[in-house]
Enzyme design. Structure first.
Site, PDB file in Angstrom:
ATOM      1  N   LYS A   2       0.856  -1.196   0.000  1.00  0.00           N
ATOM      2  CA  LYS A   2       0.000   0.000   0.000  1.00  0.00           C
ATOM      3  C   LYS A   2       0.885   1.236   0.000  1.00  0.00           C
ATOM      4  CE  LYS A   2      -3.851   2.078   2.627  1.00  0.00           C
ATOM      5  NZ  LYS A   2      -4.737   1.951   3.813  1.00  0.00           N
ATOM      6  N   SER A  20      -9.795   2.090   2.991  1.00  0.00           N
ATOM      7  CA  SER A  20      -8.895   2.807   2.117  1.00  0.00           C
ATOM      8  C   SER A  20      -7.903   1.919   1.370  1.00  0.00           C
ATOM      9  CB  SER A  20      -8.128   3.851   2.920  1.00  0.00           C
ATOM     10  OG  SER A  20      -7.286   3.225   3.868  1.00  0.00           O
ATOM     11  N   SER A  70     -10.000  -0.288   7.207  1.00  0.00           N
ATOM     12  CA  SER A  70      -9.436  -0.171   5.854  1.00  0.00           C
ATOM     13  C   SER A  70      -8.760  -1.410   5.297  1.00  0.00           C
ATOM     14  CB  SER A  70      -8.445   0.984   5.799  1.00  0.00           C
ATOM     15  OG  SER A  70      -9.144   2.169   5.613  1.00  0.00           O
TER      16      SER A  70
HETATM   17  N1  GLN Z   1     -13.096   4.462   6.404  1.00  0.00           N
HETATM   18  C1  GLN Z   1     -12.510   4.875   7.645  1.00  0.00           C
HETATM   19  C2  GLN Z   1     -12.074   6.309   7.551  1.00  0.00           C
HETATM   20  O1  GLN Z   1     -12.283   6.896   6.522  1.00  0.00           O
HETATM   21  C3  GLN Z   1     -11.368   3.980   7.997  1.00  0.00           C
HETATM   22  C4  GLN Z   1     -10.144   4.298   7.246  1.00  0.00           C
HETATM   23  C5  GLN Z   1      -9.000   3.437   7.624  1.00  0.00           C
HETATM   24  O2  GLN Z   1      -9.163   2.408   8.262  1.00  0.00           O
HETATM   25  N2  GLN Z   1      -7.822   3.889   7.251  1.00  0.00           N
HETATM   26  O3  GLN Z   1     -11.537   6.858   8.460  1.00  0.00           O
END
Ligand code: GLN
Length: 490
Positions: free
Chosen positions: A81, A156, A180
């Site tokens: 990532k 994400s 995410s």
């Molecule tokens: N969707 C969540 C957010 O936007 C989690 C994101 C994540 O786990 N990095 O904060």
């Protein structure tokens, strides 16, 4: 055989490499070929460097020829990532802010992967600074779900999930602050595991919300996720929140847990809200599977669940507002140039206005507000207290059961664009994953079926530092089903 190498498991490939039936270069070429064939449609990567990957593979083959193979992942391509530092490679966090940044060092988990001989492969797309649930907040491009190119892959870590599903990597690393890893894993029909907070070092992970962030594996099988988790886990002097404890041999210990009759809890708050009922069906079937296996299935209560999303969006944005203050246009980030600044504050402001996307700005503003004097007690402090209550809910539940079963997400992958105008509905797609980050416990999503042709994930939440139990529970389900061999048609 070679055209399908890219869909084999890391475990099997490791055996083929060992037996000399396949070389690391052949395997890497197969991944590169597959990536070139599908990437225009999937868009999982921000960038990749074929030459670099092939030379890593050559080095692996040379080690093997010399009898110096270093580990189970030697020669296996692992996608990264674009939020983790790999020395001399770009690190963009899918943000304009970092579009020209090259990492001067390796993250600890990357160092460990290198020590295990893995071939580091590419930079995977994500929501900007890991803020989002669909990978549409990327400043480069949206990634598509390999099962339906009109749908999002989740986020994400959408690039990490899509790459594994599409055969563009054997394994990938993601990061999980509120879901995410698990949510995109469920949307793309793969396994994604968020370790216990402190299991994996965060050194070299670009920080979003430091008290919630964890790096973790994504794979097509539970066993492969365990292999990758093994490689990256452990205490690190450079991360004071990493946990000083022996890392168990995950593959071995979950083998020894096979056949155990688990006590599994169903948190009633996760099942009573209006869920997409079609998406619930495979989850219900998975629960029935465990019941028929002889596991004790028991309803439990996590009474503070209703506060989780609100608490998360105060704590995560507060921490983000502080963590992202370093991107000021002065040191190594995007700097606004075509204007006439009055002073340095002007340069900060303009650079941040240009470098950050909408969602990142929204979070910085929210977080700054929650931390400001006069509101600190009302929001941040209160959220911290509620966080403790959420953690205690889990502690109590774990007095009665070994692990919890829940849906990973309220619905399968949605269409691109469907939630972009409504941040709140986007935030709610993490309603079942967020609590694990607030409580620091481990969680895993694994494929358990389909709804209208789109994958559905089962979430297993485990006890802190007992990832092997969670893996073992997942493994019995996986063994009895064929999801790991089902791939999207691309
Ligand atoms: N969707 C969540 C957010 O936007 C989690 C994101 C994540 O786990 N990095 O904060």
């Amino acid at each position: 055989m070679s055209e399908e190498l890219y869909y084999k498991s890391a475990r099997e490939l490791s055996g083929l490499l060992k037996a000399g039936e396949v070389s690391a270069v052949e395997l890497t070429q197969s991944i590169i070929g597959r990536t070139k064939a599908v990437e225009e449609r999937v868009g999982a990567f921000n960038s990749y460097d074929e030459g670099d990957a092939v030379s890593q593979a050559e080095a692996s083959d040379q080690r093997r020829a010399a009898g110096e193979t270093v580990g189970a992942l030697d020669g296996i391509p692992v996608g990264i990532k674009d939020v983790l530092a790999v020395k001399d490679q770009p690190l963009t966090c899918s943000s304009k802010m970092l579009e020209n940044f090259i990492s001067p060092y390796d993250a600890t988990c990357i160092q460990k992967l290198k020590q295990s001989g893995a071939v580091l492969w590419g930079r995977l797309n994500m929501d900007e600074f890991a803020m989002g649930s669909s990978t549409e907040n990327s400043a480069t491009h949206p990634t598509s779900n390999p099962w339906n190119l009109n749908c999002v892959p989740g986020g994400s870590s959408g690039g990490s999930a899509a790459a594994v599903a599409a055969g563009e990597a054997v394994l990938t690393l993601g990061s999980d602050t509120g879901g995410s890893i698990r949510q995109p894993a469920s949307y793309c029909g793969v396994v994604g595991l968020k370790p216990t907070y402190g299991r994996v070092s965060r050194f070299g992970l670009a920080a979003f919300a430091s008290s919630l962030d964890q790096v973790g594996p994504m794979a097509r099988s539970v066993e492969d996720a365990a292999l990758l988790l093994q490689a990256i886990s452990g205490h690190d002097l450079r991360d004071s929140t990493s946990f000083r404890a022996e890392v168990p041999d995950f593959s071995k210990s979950f083998e020894s847990l096979k056949g155990k009759k688990w006590k599994l809890g169903l948190p009633k708050e996760y099942f009573e809200k209006a869920l997409d009922s079609a998406a619930m069906e495979p989850v219900q079937q998975a629960i029935d599977f465990y019941r028929e296996l002889g596991c004790e299935i028991k309803e439990v209560s996590l009474p503070h669940t209703e506060y989780a999303v609100a608490v998360y969006y105060i704590i995560a944005t507060a921490e983000a507002s502080s963590n992202l203050a370093r991107y000021d246009g002065i040191r190594y980030t995007h700097r606004a140039e075509n204007f006439d600044p009055k002073d340095s504050v002007d340069v900060y402001n303009q650079s941040r206005a240009e470098g950050f996307g909408e969602e990142v700005k929204r979070r910085i503003i929210l977080g700054t507000y929650a931390l400001s004097s006069g509101y600190y007690d009302a929001y941040f402090l209160k959220a911290q207290k509620a966080r403790t209550l959420i953690r205690q809910d889990f502690e109590k539940a774990y007095e009665e059961v070994d692990a919890l079963l829940t849906p990973t997400s309220p619905s399968p992958a949605f269409e691109k664009g469907a939630k972009m105008e409504d941040p709140l509905s986007m935030y709610l797609s993490d309603i079942y994953t967020i609590s694990a980050n607030l409580a620091g416990i481990p969680g895993m999503s694994l494929p358990c079926g389909y709804s209208d042709g789109m994958p559905v994930g089962l979430q297993i939440l485990g006890k802190p530092f007992r990832e092997e139990e969670m893996l073992a529970i997942g493994q019995v389900f996986e063994d009895a089903h064929d999801f790991k061999n089902q791939h999207p048609e691309l």
